[in-house]
Design a protein around this motif. Sequence first.
Motif, short mmCIF file in Angstrom:
data_model
loop_
_atom_site.label_atom_id
_atom_site.label_comp_id
_atom_site.label_asym_id
_atom_site.label_seq_id
_atom_site.Cartn_x
_atom_site.Cartn_y
_atom_site.Cartn_z
N THR A 185 -20.52 -6.33 34.21
CA THR A 185 -19.39 -6.52 33.30
C THR A 185 -18.07 -6.64 34.08
OG1 THR A 185 -20.55 -5.33 31.57
CG2 THR A 185 -18.18 -5.58 31.29
N ASP A 202 -25.91 -3.94 29.64
CA ASP A 202 -25.23 -4.55 28.49
C ASP A 202 -23.91 -5.16 28.97
OD1 ASP A 202 -24.03 -5.27 26.14
OD2 ASP A 202 -23.54 -3.22 25.53
N SER A 237 -22.20 -7.42 27.18
CA SER A 237 -21.61 -8.12 26.03
C SER A 237 -20.13 -7.79 25.83
CB SER A 237 -22.39 -7.76 24.76
OG SER A 237 -22.24 -6.37 24.51
#
Length: 295
Positions: free
Chosen positions: A34, A187, A189
Amino acid sequence: MNLKQIKSNIYQIDSNKPGKKIIVLGGVHGSEKTGIAVVEKMINLFEKNKINLVNGSIVLALGNEKAIEANKRMVREGGDLNRYFSQEKLNNLEDASYEANRARELAKIIDGVDVLLDIHSTLTPSRAFLACENEPKHYAIHKWFSAQDVITDPNYILSGGDYSTTDEYMNARGGVGVCFETGYAKDTSTADKVVESILNIFANQGMIEREVQSDSVCKDRNVYKMHTRIDLTEKGFRYEKGFGKGDFEKIEKGQVIGYHGKEVYKSPVTGIILFQVPKEMWSEMGCVGFIAEKI
Ligand SMILES: [Zn+2]
C-alpha cells in the motif's frame, strides 16, 4: 511541475516558496504494497500536474528498493531498514550494507524536513492504526488519517530500547514523525484513501490549493502505549486458544495468553496484542508479537 529525481527512487517537488517540508515514504518494508502504491500514485499526480504545490516542498521516496523488488519485508536477516535509523547505526560507517547506506541517504533528507509520513502495513490481519506519538503537534498532522487507534512507544519497546524507526528519527531531530499502518499487508485496497488523507494534510498546511474536508478528521481515538515484546524463547511459544489470529486482540492484566513450553505467559497489563508476527516468521523476528497498554 518541477518534480525532480534527487536520488534513486527519491523525488522532490519544490514550490520555491516558504512553507512546510514534508517527506512521504513507502516501501521501507518491501512487501507492504500500500505504501509503495501511495508513493507511486503521488509521483504520478505531480508528474501529470494534477496537483499544484503553492508553498513548501515535498519529497516522495521508496525505502528498501531491494526488498521491494524481492517482495519481502527485508532481503537479509538483520536488514530491517526501519531499525537502521539509530544514531549508532547511522554513524557506523563500517557497515556499508545496502540498508545502512540507504538509511544514511534517507536520514540526510529527513534532517531537512519538518514532517515525515511513513506508510506501512501489518504482517497479520489488522485494522488501520497510527504507530507514532500522539503529542499535539503529531495529532495536528495525523488527525487526517482514517484510524481509531494510536499506538505510542515513548520507551522504544518496538526498537529495543533506543530510537531506530524513521518516525522516531524524525522526532529526535525535532520534527514530527508519523507512521501510518494501513492495515493488513495483503489488503491494498486503501491506497487511494491514504493518498486523499495525505492531500488533506498538504492542504491543511497551506501547501496545495484544495478543499479540505474537515469531516474526515478522526476524533476520540483510543490511545495505547507499547509495553512488552513477547519473546520467542528456546522453549518456543504457543498462543492460548483464541489468541494469535491478528492485531487488536483484547487482553486483561493477568490473563493467560500463551505458553513458553509449559510455562504460562500472562499479560502484564490490560490492553491489546499488536504487531503479531506470522508463525513462519517467528524465528526470523525473534518474537511473536507485542503488548500495548490502554492509556
Ligand atoms: Zn512496515
